[in-house]
Structures are given as C-alpha cells and as structure tokens.
Design a protein around this motif. Structure first.
Motif, mmCIF file in Angstrom:
data_model
loop_
_atom_site.group_PDB
_atom_site.id
_atom_site.type_symbol
_atom_site.label_atom_id
_atom_site.label_comp_id
_atom_site.label_asym_id
_atom_site.label_seq_id
_atom_site.Cartn_x
_atom_site.Cartn_y
_atom_site.Cartn_z
ATOM 1 N N LEU A 137 0.923 -1.092 0.241
ATOM 2 C CA LEU A 137 -0.144 0.043 0.398
ATOM 3 C C LEU A 137 0.604 1.009 0.057
ATOM 4 C CD1 LEU A 137 -3.108 0.729 -0.034
ATOM 5 C CD2 LEU A 137 -2.884 1.137 2.619
ATOM 6 N N PRO A 138 2.122 1.182 1.403
ATOM 7 C CA PRO A 138 3.040 2.929 0.561
ATOM 8 C C PRO A 138 3.452 3.006 -0.459
ATOM 9 C CG PRO A 138 3.565 1.272 3.168
ATOM 10 C CD PRO A 138 2.234 0.758 1.706
ATOM 11 N N VAL A 139 4.218 1.616 -1.319
ATOM 12 C CA VAL A 139 4.180 2.361 -2.575
ATOM 13 C C VAL A 139 3.277 2.504 -3.619
ATOM 14 C CG1 VAL A 139 5.021 0.964 -4.354
ATOM 15 C CG2 VAL A 139 6.074 -0.083 -2.033
ATOM 16 N N VAL A 140 2.212 1.593 -3.580
ATOM 17 C CA VAL A 140 1.702 2.180 -4.098
ATOM 18 C C VAL A 140 0.183 4.285 -4.372
ATOM 19 C CG1 VAL A 140 -1.165 2.009 -4.563
ATOM 20 C CG2 VAL A 140 0.041 -0.072 -4.269
ATOM 21 N N ARG A 141 0.398 4.142 -2.577
ATOM 22 C CA ARG A 141 0.428 5.249 -2.584
ATOM 23 C C ARG A 141 1.603 6.359 -3.039
ATOM 24 N NH1 ARG A 141 -0.677 4.682 3.328
ATOM 25 N NH2 ARG A 141 -3.638 4.466 2.896
ATOM 26 N N ARG A 142 2.568 5.931 -2.674
ATOM 27 C CA ARG A 142 3.647 7.302 -3.818
ATOM 28 C C ARG A 142 3.783 7.091 -4.804
ATOM 29 N NH1 ARG A 142 6.750 5.838 0.511
ATOM 30 N NH2 ARG A 142 7.617 3.763 -0.539
ATOM 31 N N PHE A 143 2.962 5.787 -5.829
ATOM 32 C CA PHE A 143 3.160 5.485 -6.751
ATOM 33 C C PHE A 143 2.715 6.764 -8.027
ATOM 34 C CE2 PHE A 143 1.999 3.662 -10.864
ATOM 35 C CZ PHE A 143 3.945 3.304 -11.455
ATOM 36 N N VAL A 144 1.720 5.983 -6.988
ATOM 37 C CA VAL A 144 -0.208 7.091 -7.486
ATOM 38 C C VAL A 144 -0.021 8.236 -7.485
ATOM 39 C CG1 VAL A 144 -2.897 7.872 -7.147
ATOM 40 C CG2 VAL A 144 -1.191 4.820 -7.407
ATOM 41 N N GLN A 145 0.955 9.331 -6.698
ATOM 42 C CA GLN A 145 1.006 10.496 -5.808
ATOM 43 C C GLN A 145 1.808 11.268 -7.507
ATOM 44 O OE1 GLN A 145 -0.524 12.566 -4.188
ATOM 45 N NE2 GLN A 145 0.138 14.012 -5.170
ATOM 46 N N ALA A 146 3.341 10.353 -7.204
ATOM 47 C CA ALA A 146 3.887 10.817 -8.382
ATOM 48 C C ALA A 146 3.417 10.685 -9.620
ATOM 49 C CB ALA A 146 5.155 9.753 -8.440
ATOM 50 N N ILE A 147 2.711 9.449 -9.523
ATOM 51 C CA ILE A 147 2.203 9.562 -11.696
ATOM 52 C C ILE A 147 1.176 11.650 -11.270
ATOM 53 C CG2 ILE A 147 0.454 8.498 -13.111
ATOM 54 C CD1 ILE A 147 2.672 7.005 -12.603
ATOM 55 N N SER A 148 0.096 11.114 -10.361
ATOM 56 C CA SER A 148 -0.956 12.463 -10.724
ATOM 57 C C SER A 148 -0.407 13.676 -11.123
ATOM 58 C CB SER A 148 -1.747 12.472 -9.342
ATOM 59 O OG SER A 148 -1.423 11.841 -8.303
ATOM 60 N N ASP A 149 0.965 13.635 -10.373
ATOM 61 C CA ASP A 149 1.673 15.224 -9.879
ATOM 62 C C ASP A 149 2.156 15.300 -11.633
ATOM 63 O OD1 ASP A 149 1.237 15.558 -7.710
ATOM 64 O OD2 ASP A 149 3.309 14.813 -7.148
ATOM 65 N N GLN A 150 2.537 14.834 -12.027
ATOM 66 C CA GLN A 150 3.562 14.526 -13.042
ATOM 67 C C GLN A 150 2.131 14.465 -13.988
ATOM 68 O OE1 GLN A 150 6.638 12.425 -14.223
ATOM 69 N NE2 GLN A 150 7.170 11.030 -12.541
ATOM 70 N N ALA A 151 1.307 14.267 -14.251
ATOM 71 C CA ALA A 151 0.953 13.919 -15.087
ATOM 72 C C ALA A 151 -0.239 15.321 -15.446
ATOM 73 C CB ALA A 151 -0.808 13.273 -14.921
ATOM 74 N N VAL A 152 -0.456 15.505 -14.453
ATOM 75 C CA VAL A 152 -1.164 17.353 -14.121
ATOM 76 C C VAL A 152 0.053 19.050 -15.011
ATOM 77 C CG1 VAL A 152 -3.236 17.407 -13.209
ATOM 78 C CG2 VAL A 152 -1.294 18.070 -11.695
ATOM 79 N N GLY A 153 1.542 18.079 -14.469
ATOM 80 C CA GLY A 153 2.353 19.125 -14.938
ATOM 81 C C GLY A 153 2.742 18.627 -16.331
#
Ligand code: GTP
Length: 580
Positions: A137-153
């Motif tokens: 779960l912690p890995v999933v959380r970090r992963f999804v956060q990194a993806i969304s940050d990049q996707a909107v940027g």
C-alpha cells in the motif's frame, strides 16, 4: 477483432492435458513473438506468459471451447482475440495488472489534455490495479501520487493523446520503482567471488544455485557449488544432480556437519581449484526463525561473501518485499533473486522489492529449466507490464521533437531578450521533471561542492517562484515590464501567492537579470546554438575569468540598461519601491 479478459489461477500443462486430446507441446524459451504465428487453416495458438509458447493444430470448435473452459477455471489474465484464420488466446505475465492499467488509459480516450479532474478516475484504476497485483500500500500511494503530479504538470505534446502521455508517465515511474537500472552482480577483485544464497523453504534456492552457475559459466566464469542444505538430505542429491547437468563441480560433505564448517571446507576447496565463483546453497525454513538467522550469520562470517542474495518467490507478492527487508536487517544482503516469475505472479513482488527494502532484484527465474535465469531489467519489465512498446517509442519521439522546437524557440527568445515568465516557469518545471534538484545539480560537472542545505534552499526557492508566477495574469507573464512598472500589480501577485511584495520585486528583477545573462552566455557560444552542459560550463568559466571591473561591470550596466529599456514607460528606474 474481439478481445476479452478473464481471471484464473495457474495455467500449467496439467490443466490442458487433462482436457485436450493432444500430445504435450514443446515449451520454448522464446520471447513473446510480435505476432503469434497461427498455423495454416483454422487453428488455435495458445501461449502462456512470455516464456512458453504452446501451439495446437485443431479445427474443431469443441476443442476451442474446451481450451477456453480450462482457461476460465484457472487464474491468469487471458486475452482472446479473433484473428482471420483462428482464435488466439493469450495468457500474459502480469496480465491482470496490464488489463487493470488499460482500463485507466481507456478512460482518457477522447480527452484533449490531462487535467486534475480527468485523471482522477484513471488514477483510481491505477491504484486498484496495483493493489490487486499485491503491491504494498505505501508503495502504491507514493506511485500514484508521483504519477498524478507529473500528469497534471505535463504540457501537451503535439500529436500525442493524453492517454498515450499517461502510458509514458506510468512506464517511466514503473522503471524507477523497480530500481531504474539493471543491477549487475559484483565480482571480487581478487580470489574467488563468493555468492551466498538464502531464502525460505521451496522458493527455488537449490535450483537457482545450479541456474546461476550455468549463467555465470556462459559469462566465462569457472564455478563451483557448495551444498549447504543439511536439513533436507534430498537437497544435497538434488544439487549434485543439477551440478552434473550444468557441468559444475559440487562440494558436498553430508548432513552430519554444520553449514558453517561446510562453508569453510568448500571455500578452501574452491581456492585450491582456483575457481572464479563459488555459490553456496543453504537450508530454507518455513518461517524466519532465530536459529536459521544465526546459522546464516555464521556461514556469512566464514565465507565473507561478495554477494548475499535472497531468493524469493514472485508468487508471494508483497510478502517477498517484506522478507527482503527482514533478511537485510538481520544478516545484510546485497540483493534478491525473484523466482517463478513465469507462474501466476501478479507483479506485487517485482514492483515492491526495491521500493520497500532498498535492495535491488538482481536476477529473475522464469521457468524450471536450467537456462531460465536472467538479469532483471526494470525497463523491459515495465514494457512487458504495459505491453505498449509502440506507444512508448512514439511518445519519446514526439517529446524529442518538442524539445528541439522548444529549444529553438527559447533560443530566439533569448536572443531577442523576450524570455518571459512563461519560459521561466517552463524551464523550472523541466528541471523539476528531471528529478529532484539535488539529482540535477549532482549531474552538473563542477557542482559537486553544493551542500545539501543549499540544495534544499534552492528547491524551496523554485517552489516559491512557481507560486508567484502562477499568481500572475497571462499578460503579466508575457510582459514582465507590466510588473516592473506597477507596484499595484506586484502587490496583487504577492497577496495571491502568499509572498511578500519584496519577494515579487526580487523575482521580477531576477528575470531581467536572467535575460541579460542568458544573452551574454549566448554571445559566448560559437555558432549561436543552444549550449550543451559542458559548453555552458566553459562559457560560465570564461565569464568568471574575465577581469573584475570589465565584463562584470559591463554586464551590470547592460543589465541596468536592459531593465530600463524594457520598462521605458516606468516613471523611475527605482520603480520597485515607488508608489504608483
Ligand atoms: N516455474 C518455476 N519453477 C521454479 C522456478 N525456480 C524453481 N522452481 C521450482 O520450485 C521448486 C522448488 O525448488 P527448489 O530449488 O527445490 O527450492 P529450495 O528453495 O531449494 O527448497 P528447500 O530446499 O526446500 O528450501 C522446484 O520444483 C523447482 O523446479 C522458476 O523460476 N519457475
């Protein structure tokens, strides 16, 4: 073409042989063929994972139904495609994860740009797919956060659809998550390289010992095996047989002797024989216990190994990652070997091990044959998970074109002193996308002496600048002169961004200084093209070398002139403090 997916347990030959009136096909260790070959006429080709390719020739529809029935009762993801001339059924490695991620891209079809709103649902799909793949779960959380940050940027890349862009972002993050680069085995500079294998019972240690010896022999290393599993007598015989199979000597001393003593004797024998690599197999347990750890510590002390590799079963998912962490804390390991990746592993282990334990997966086992061991390539693995190699290379090319066009555009702007806050922001974000500032600074030659505190400060400054630029109107971003002339505008930007007026004034001044400095640097470049880092560094050095009071004074006065020119309608050159 019809495509369907379903979920089931492990596909083995037993399942098929029970149901199908055909003889056992040969298993080949081939990579996924680009297009499965369909035998002439109406036929069925079925392949499991990327390693095994099974082909049947049959024209009967009932046969197809039987195959489908068997597949439905097992547990991998299968893709069924109707192709001219036959039915192709594919069971892919990490298939469930692949199709879960596919759901995410599909939600973006028809969108024009990635936004916070339209990525929300795909992000939930990605999260669900990873959790179902048993990623921690912690890995999933970090992963999804990194993806969304990049996707909107991420800005729009001409010709690239948002769903394709997301595939690329996820791919890059997957590669990063799995350790980025391939982690090579380390060899001792002198004397034999000693590799100690550890792991729980039944994970495949004994098999891996022989596979590893074969793999290293192919690299030109002369190997020897030590049979250290004294608790399962059959393990010694198994290793001796496997050793014979791969043509590697096995040192065995029976079961009545302590593993540490076997290790000592085995190592002495290896030195005598002048072998390049010694691989020691050890006993596994059903659970980690103190006796096992103490014994391993003792063996490790005797061997002083170059590599301590924990063998883990890919099918245990995130538990494998937890085991790597525990073994590392307890005995200190150098990496992991992931076995049974050809089975119904859902991907959790491959994706979690590095991130959770900090230790790399060095090798992977993809089958029961002695040849089925290979290095772990994070990029290839990500490519297999996504199964979208074409999209990835397309996006990469488009990005490259974009970078070139951007660079030319930027160059023009610099030469005409039109570099504005939009460019400023773009550059800042480009740096942010390359990784944290500390990594980027680390990559610049001659920047090694920057302290961590300075880096943190710089990162804070970048965030602050971003906030201020985001609070500017589009017009102000394009024409920084407007801000230079108007304290009222600067005050508004300060209020909207939560910064002080002085900070906004400093940022505006900085932009004008930057224009001048960039123009100067461009002047130093030969041919006027955008500088490579090394050229830039040279240019900066030559700038610094200029005698004090000449270039520097000239630059300062030019900076002032530039500022005055661009803000010609400004009432006073000290406009930053002036009232409007
Ligand atoms: N499909 C598949 N099977 C594997 C792989 N690696 C090992 N196995 C099988 O897993 C089973 C257990 O392997 P062993 O090498 O005996 O395991 P071990 O860790 O030495 O077991 P203990 O001695 O009981 O601790 C054997 O049937 C192997 O053929 C792999 O990569 N893929």
């Amino acid at each position: 073409m019809e495509a369907a997916t379903t979920s089931f347990s492990r596909v083995t030959w037993r399942h098929f042989s029970a149901a199908l009136p055909v003889s056992k096909p040969t298993l080949s260790n081939s990579k996924i063929p680009k297009k499965p070959t369909t035998p002439a006429g109406s036929s069925t080709s079925l392949w499991t994972g990327s390693t095994h390719s099974l082909s049947f020739s049959s024209t009967a529809n009932s046969f197809t139904r039987q195959v489908w029935g068997v597949i439905n009762s097992t547990n991998a993801t299968v893709r069924r495609e109707m192709l001219p001339g036959g039915l192709i059924i594919r069971a892919e490695m990490f298939g469930q994860l692949t199709s879960g991620l596919e759901t995410a891209w599909n939600k973006l079809k028809g969108e024009e740009v990635l936004t916070k709103e339209n990525i929300a649902e795909p992000m939930r799909d990605i999260r669900r797919a990873l959790l179902e793949a048993d990623v921690s779960l912690p890995v999933v959380r970090r992963f999804v956060q990194a993806i969304s940050d990049q996707a909107v940027g991420t800005g729009v890349i001409r010709g690239v659809r948002p769903d394709q862009q997301l595939v690329k972002i996820v791919n890059d993050e997957l590669v990063k998550l799995m350790g980025g680069e391939v982690s090579e085995l380390v060899f001792a500079k002198t004397g034999p390289t000693v590799i100690l294998l550890a792991g729980l019972q039944g994970v495949g240690k004994t098999t891996v010992s022989a596979k590893l010896a074969l793999y290293l022999q192919k690299l030109g290393k002369n190997c020897m095996l030590i049979a250290g599993d004294v608790y399962r007598p059959a393990a010694i015989d198994q290793l001796v047989i496997l050793g014979e199979q791969v043509g590697v000597p096995v040192y065995a001393a029976g079961t009545e002797i302590k593993p540490a003593e076997i290790a000592r004797q085995g190592l002495a024998e290896a030195r005598k024989r002048n072998v390049d690599v010694v691989i020691m197999d050890t006993a596994g347990r059903l659970q980690i216990n103190k006796t096992m750890m103490d014994e391993l510590k003792e063996v490790k002390r005797v061997l002083n190994p170059t590599e301590v590799l924990l063998v883990v079963d890919a099918m245990t998912g995130q538990e494998a990652a937890a085991l790597v962490t525990t073994f590392n804390l307890e005995i200190g390991i150098t990496g992991a070997i992931l076995t049974k990746l050809d089975g119904d592993s859902r991907g959790g282990a491959a994706l979690s091990v590095k991130e959770v334990s900090g230790k790399p997966i060095k090798l992977v086992g993809r089958g029961e044959r002695m040849e089925d061991l290979e290095p772990f390539y994070p990029d290839r693995m990500a490519g297999r998970i996504l199964g979208m190699g074409d999209v990835l290379s397309f996006v990469e090319k488009a990005q490259e074109v974009m970078r070139q066009e951007d660079a030319e555009e930027l160059q023009k702007k610099i030469m005409s002193a039109k570099f504005d806050f939009n460019d400023f922001l773009k550059q800042t974000r480009a740096v942010a996308q390359m990784g944290s500032m500390s990594r980027v600074i680390g990559m610049i030659p001659g920047m090694g002496k920057v302290t961590p505190a300075q880096i943190r400060e710089a990162e804070k400054n970048v965030k602050m600048m971003e906030a201020m630029i985001e609070a500017m109107t589009p017009e102000e971003r394009e024409k920084p002169e407007l801000l230079a002339e108007s304290p009222a505008r600067r005050k508004r930007v300060a209020q909207d961004s939560g910064k002080t007026e002085q900070q906004v004034s400093q940022l505006v001044a900085q932009l004008f200084q930057m224009r001048v400095r960039m123009k100067n640097l461009m002047g130093v470049m030969e041919g006027g093209s955008l500088p490579a880092l090394s050229n830039l560094e040279e240019a900066m050095k030559s700038e610094q070398k200029a005698p004090p009071g000449t270039a520097r004074r000239k630059r300062r006065s030019e900076s002032r002139r530039q500022f005055a020119d661009s803000a010609s309608s400004r009432p006073s050159p000290r406009g930053f403090g002036a009232k409007n």
